[in-house]
Design a protein around this motif. Structure first.
Motif, PDB file in Angstrom:
ATOM      1  N   LEU A 208      74.262 -69.756   1.096  1.00  0.00           N
ATOM      2  CA  LEU A 208      73.270 -70.693   0.551  1.00  0.00           C
ATOM      3  C   LEU A 208      71.879 -70.051   0.610  1.00  0.00           C
ATOM      4  N   GLU A 209      71.639 -69.139  -0.298  1.00  0.00           N
ATOM      5  CA  GLU A 209      70.417 -68.340  -0.257  1.00  0.00           C
ATOM      6  C   GLU A 209      69.160 -69.152  -0.543  1.00  0.00           C
ATOM      7  N   ARG A 210      69.313 -70.336  -1.151  1.00  0.00           N
ATOM      8  CA  ARG A 210      68.136 -71.161  -1.456  1.00  0.00           C
ATOM      9  C   ARG A 210      67.841 -72.178  -0.355  1.00  0.00           C
ATOM     10  N   LEU A 211      68.647 -72.196   0.701  1.00  0.00           N
ATOM     11  CA  LEU A 211      68.493 -73.204   1.747  1.00  0.00           C
ATOM     12  C   LEU A 211      67.126 -73.076   2.412  1.00  0.00           C
ATOM     13  N   ARG A 212      66.386 -74.179   2.401  1.00  0.00           N
ATOM     14  CA  ARG A 212      65.041 -74.204   2.969  1.00  0.00           C
ATOM     15  C   ARG A 212      64.975 -75.021   4.247  1.00  0.00           C
TER      16      ARG A 212
ATOM     17  N   LEU B 279      66.865 -66.189   4.139  1.00  0.00           N
ATOM     18  CA  LEU B 279      65.445 -65.843   4.161  1.00  0.00           C
ATOM     19  C   LEU B 279      64.540 -66.939   3.619  1.00  0.00           C
ATOM     20  N   SER B 280      65.104 -67.953   2.948  1.00  0.00           N
ATOM     21  CA  SER B 280      64.275 -69.038   2.408  1.00  0.00           C
ATOM     22  C   SER B 280      64.055 -70.155   3.418  1.00  0.00           C
ATOM     23  N   LEU B 281      64.707 -70.090   4.577  1.00  0.00           N
ATOM     24  CA  LEU B 281      64.603 -71.174   5.561  1.00  0.00           C
ATOM     25  C   LEU B 281      63.162 -71.398   5.997  1.00  0.00           C
ATOM     26  N   GLN B 282      62.769 -72.673   5.975  1.00  0.00           N
ATOM     27  CA  GLN B 282      61.446 -73.060   6.453  1.00  0.00           C
ATOM     28  C   GLN B 282      61.530 -74.000   7.653  1.00  0.00           C
TER      29      GLN B 282
ATOM     30  N   GLN C 130      59.807 -66.990   6.925  1.00  0.00           N
ATOM     31  CA  GLN C 130      59.230 -68.143   6.220  1.00  0.00           C
ATOM     32  C   GLN C 130      59.276 -69.414   7.053  1.00  0.00           C
ATOM     33  N   LEU C 131      59.842 -69.349   8.257  1.00  0.00           N
ATOM     34  CA  LEU C 131      59.989 -70.547   9.073  1.00  0.00           C
ATOM     35  C   LEU C 131      58.644 -71.200   9.365  1.00  0.00           C
TER      36      LEU C 131
END
Length: 949
Positions: A645-649, A682-685, A706-707
């Motif tokens: 899930l590469e878009r998971l934020r 890498l998109s996780l915030q 990006q956290l």
């Protein structure tokens, strides 16, 4: 709203043309043509959205454009869905897609649909020609022309004609405003009254304006109704006319031809060294204030002036008052007692409420929520029904539709004005809030995630989507369309509320535009196409035969009963393959329905507070997923497929044990075990809470640069160096929650190569040998919570110079006997919480320490025998709570209160509580507030304080 739909289609087309160009193939050109033709409609739609209420033909045209935009998005997403999802990857099947008969047929079908869309656009564009004259008028920029479209009577001027006896609940605000007016100094002072439509701002100011004291103390009096359609020249001209008429002078020669500079100069000279009151009623634009601000003398050595502004906008109120250190009065709804009195006056003018109507009256009053305009209009309408219970019950059941009828349309239009004044990007966001059930507090974080998943948030360079969405919410707060119900620890809104009647307005508007369907609308016919469906478990489900293939969002908000479960199961199995949002909070689920993992477009999946224990491997199919909310569920392990899930934020998977947050121990937070390789997301915030008891996981955390929010548990002493090294990479962090492993020490003494420049909130829960030195460099830190640290030395010396610290909590974290708040320390601190410090015997507050402290809570500090020494120096202190304190403390506090009277150390504090918590119920221990205050241990502000802390 039509322009909003066009804008979002524009954005989607841009994404598709960029990301899906291989799949689009020959349809790319068609998609680009659609985008170009839709673009030609946008400028017209921006104004047509505001005009449609006054032109039924235009309204129908706007509806058609909106539906075309929705249908275009449906067609393209179905196309992507049919060709993008393959179990063995995309590249190996690309040739097969273009050569097989099956796919060629499918492409032909969708190509035909797109051509049909283009034909519809061309037809609707041709019909636009009949509006060219109107379009030219709109583009002329004439405010007066815009005003003429609203030909209905809004009745705002009626407030100027009300007698004093017709108004209730006005005494306190009127007295406050008159006190401010009587204490104005030489020069000019601004007073702003702010609040939502219908609260009675104009009524209040009119009663102040007519008070005899103003006639005596001020020589000149001007009342100007500004409104949303003001013109600068006319505004200044009206001020001049009222000034000269009051002193029986003729207007200046050539007033009609005078420009705005000349008129400002005339006003300035006229008012020099004179005393005056000028009311600017109903200011909608900051430039209305900017147009007149310099017309009033600021160096009035022999006179004094006061400008009173009423507005719905907080930013206008604050901006106007900032220059003169003026006053902002936030007008509140009527109390329950005042509401009842006003309602009974209107509904039963010649008698009292009969017993059989009491329950219905209370129900209607509850929905009015203290809004005077609503109470007056509804009460007056019900007075015509001759106390017939069946008509009262019918009105109560159908209040939403009653608002659109002639008798109440004045209130409907007044509330709607705020909607039509919204910029296009906020209209969809605001209407979307109608999904939430009546009386439910709405969580800010949830709204932001839903708006992002729906595509409502417009990207801006230099800001994250979350920051932009939070700005949208702040703009709605600013316009008094939302009311803050609870704030977070640092004072920012956390939960909010929509006035019930305003909710009825946006519910009607969203249903009319086929944006959202909420099944709570009893007898309402379900539309043929439902794009967003909110299920309310509190209503009976009439059997419906609907097509859900266009469905984008399914939301179940609130505990679901068996009928609700049956309904959403039916929806999920109906082929709603375009679903983007699935919110199943509190649903009675133990396993996730298999249909969920076929929703290729799904962006938001919430299983919060469900009984789900296992996330299956098929979660990897949801390649577009951005939010996975498992908070409060029983999930403790995530499969390795989550790494697809590469878009998971946003990834939330934790639950709390125990009750009061302040007493949480490390073992009270149940976190999840992440698969190795979590650093690939890498998109996780937002990532909360993750087990950090393995060195490989700690190293992976350091890759998630990006956290913005991170929660870790089970941190071990021997991992401290590695954790600090990873932490130094997370320069975007705003919130950090660290929990030690059971029995372990948090070893965080290692220096960081960066200072975490944006970190606002830090929670350290677990044993500490000493406070980490790097904390003193956290210049952005606003909230610091130390819990179960077993500190032996006073931690204040290291922390007292944090420049922006607003909230400081020490929960069962310090074992020493004393705390000394030194002079000059904690200069911005507003809230101090001392909880469970059983060994604490004394607290000393030196003069000049915590000069801005507003709230103090001490709880379960059993060894404390008296109030903190020097507490009298805390002159900004407004509220103080002492809960579950020792008997010696209680006795001395009560004795000091009785003995010292007005000279008591806490005599300057607005609200003081001495309380005990018994079985979760807060009970008073017998000390009252200062004599003029009410004593209510369940005050909303106390509950808010406990909730925040």
């Amino acid at each position: 709203m039509a322009e909003s739909a066009i804008f979002f289609l524009f954005k989607q087309l841009s994404v598709w043309l960029q990301d899906e160009q291989k799949l689009l193939g020959g349809l790319r050109q068609e998609a680009e043509l659609i985008r170009a033709e839709m673009g030609q409609l946008r400028a017209f739609l921006r104004v047509a959205d505001a005009k449609e209420e006054s032109d039924l033909q235009l309204k129908e045209w706007v509806r058609q454009v909106r539906e075309i935009a929705y249908d275009t998005e449906d067609v393209l997403e179905r196309y992507i869905l049919r060709f993008a999802h393959h179990p063995q990857g995309f590249s190996g099947y690309l040739k097969r897609i273009y050569t097989s008969t099956k796919y060629l047929t499918a492409r032909h079908e969708i190509a035909s649909e797109i051509q049909a869309i283009r034909s519809r656009i061309q037809n609707v564009s041709q019909s636009q020609q009949r509006y060219r004259d109107m379009y030219a008028t709109m583009l002329s920029g004439s405010s007066s022309n815009l005003a003429t479209t609203y030909t209905w009577y809004d009745g705002r001027g009626d407030a100027l004609l009300l007698e004093e006896t017709e108004v209730v609940g006005i005494e306190k605000p009127k007295k406050q405003l008159l006190d401010w007016l009587s204490s104005t100094n030489y020069g000019v002072e601004i007073i702003s009254v702010v609040g939502m439509a219908g609260l009675g701002k104009t009524t209040l100011i009119k009663k102040v304006y007519d008070d005899p004291s103003l006639k005596v103390n001020f020589d000149h009096h001007v009342w100007i109704a500004v409104s949303e359609s003001f013109r600068i020249e006319q505004l200044l001209r009206d001020i001049i006319k009222q000034l000269v008429e009051e002193v029986k002078q003729a207007p200046p020669q050539g007033l009609g031809a005078m420009d705005d500079v000349g008129m400002r100069e005339f006003i300035y000279n006229f008012l020099q060294n004179k005393s005056y009151v000028i009311v600017l009623d109903d200011v909608w634009r900051i430039n209305a204030w900017e147009a007149v601000r310099y017309a009033f003398p600021r160096s009035n050595t022999h006179g004094r002036g006061c400008i009173i502004i009423t507005t719905r906008f907080n930013n206008i109120a604050n901006a106007a008052c900032s220059e003169s250190n003026g006053h902002v009065y936030s007008l509140k709804p009527l109390t329950a007692q005042d509401s009842k009195e006003l309602f009974n006056r209107k509904a039963f003018p010649a008698s009292s409420c009969p017993p059989y109507l009491k329950e219905i009256s209370e129900s209607i009053l509850k929905r009015c929520e203290g809004l005077p305009l609503a109470i007056v209009l509804i009460g007056g309408l019900l007075a015509t029904k001759n106390n017939r219970i069946e008509e009262w019950e019918m009105f109560n059941r159908s209040l939403g539709s009653e608002l659109e009828e002639d008798n109440l349309r004045r209130m409907w239009k007044l509330l709607s004005l705020s909607y039509y004044d919204l910029p296009y990007y906020l209209k969809s966001c605001f209407l979307y809030l109608s999904i939430f059930p009546e009386d439910q507090l709405i969580e800010k974080a949830t709204v932001i995630r839903l708006w992002m998943a729906e595509g409502f948030v417009e990207e801006k360079q230099g800001k994250t989507l979350e920051q932009i969405a939070e700005g949208y919410l702040n703009e709605l707060f600013n316009r008094s369309l939302l009311q803050v119900a609870e704030t977070s620890r640092d004072g920012r809104p956390r939960n909010f509320h929509i006035h019930d009647l305003l909710r009825e307005c946006i519910l009607s508007k969203s249903r009319e535009q086929n944006m959202i369907f909420v099944n709570s609308q009893g007898g309402t016919k379900w539309p043929d196409k439902i794009r967003r469906l909110a299920l309310d478990s509190s209503v009976n489900y009439a059997p419906q035969i609907c097509c859900f293939e266009n469905l984008r969002s399914l939301l179940v908000l609130g505990a679901a009963d068996s009928k609700c479960v049956s309904m959403w199961n039916k929806v999920l199995r109906s082929g709603c393959r375009l679903l983007k949002v699935l919110e199943l909070r509190k649903a009675p689920l133990e396993t996730i329905p298999s249909e969920v993992f076929r929703f290729y477009h799904l962006r938001h999946l919430s299983l919060r507070e469900t009984e789900v224990k296992v996330i299956p491997k098929s979660i990897g199919n949801l390649k577009k997923l951005e939010t996975l909310d498992l908070k409060g569920s029983k999930v403790t392990l995530l499969p390795i497929e989550i790494l697809k899930l590469e878009r998971l934020r946003i990834l939330l998977a934790y639950r709390y044990y125990g009750g009061v947050h302040a007493y949480l121990q490390p073992a009270d937070v149940k976190s999840f075990r992440a698969p190795y390789g979590i650093g690939r997301l890498l998109s996780l915030q937002k990532l909360c809470y993750i087990d950090a008891n393995e060195i490989v996981v700690i190293r992976e955390i350091g890759k998630l640069t990006q956290l913005q929010r991170l929660g870790v548990t089970k941190l071990r002493r021997d991992h401290g160096r590695e954790f600090c090294s990873s932490l130094a990479n997370l320069t975007n962090l705003r919130s950090l929650y660290i929990y030690a492993d059971e029995g372990e020490v948090l070893d965080l003494q290692y220096s960081l190569c960066s200072t975490l420049p944006f970190l606002r909130c830090l929670v350290l829960n677990g044993r500490l040998e000493r406070i980490p030195q790097w904390i003193r460099s956290l210049n952005a830190l606003t909230v610091l919570r130390l819990s179960w640290n077993r500190l032996q030395n006073d931690p204040l010396e290291l922390l007292q110079n944090l420049p922006n610290l607003l909230v400081f909590g020490i929960d069962c974290a310090y074992e020493g006997e004393g705390l000394n708040f030194k002079a000059g320390g904690f200069q911005r601190l507003k809230r101090l919480i001392l909880v469970g410090l059983r060994g604490l015997r004394w607290v000393r507050v030196e003069e000049g320490s915590m000069s801005r402290l507003e709230e103090l809570m001490m709880r379960d500090c059993k060894s404390m025998g008296e109030l903190p020494g020097g507490v009298e120096h805390l002159r900004s202190l407004q509220r103080a709570w002492f809960i579950d304190m020792g008997e010696e403390f209680v006795e001395r506090l009560c004795e000091e209160r009785r003995r010292e009277g007005d000279e008591w150390k806490l005599g300057h504090v607005e609200r003081v509580r001495l309380l005990n918590a018994v079985d979760g119920v807060i009970r008073s221990r017998g000390i009252d507030d200062n004599a003029h205050r009410r004593d209510d241990a369940s005050d909303a502000d106390y509950q808010d304080f406990i909730g925040r802390n």
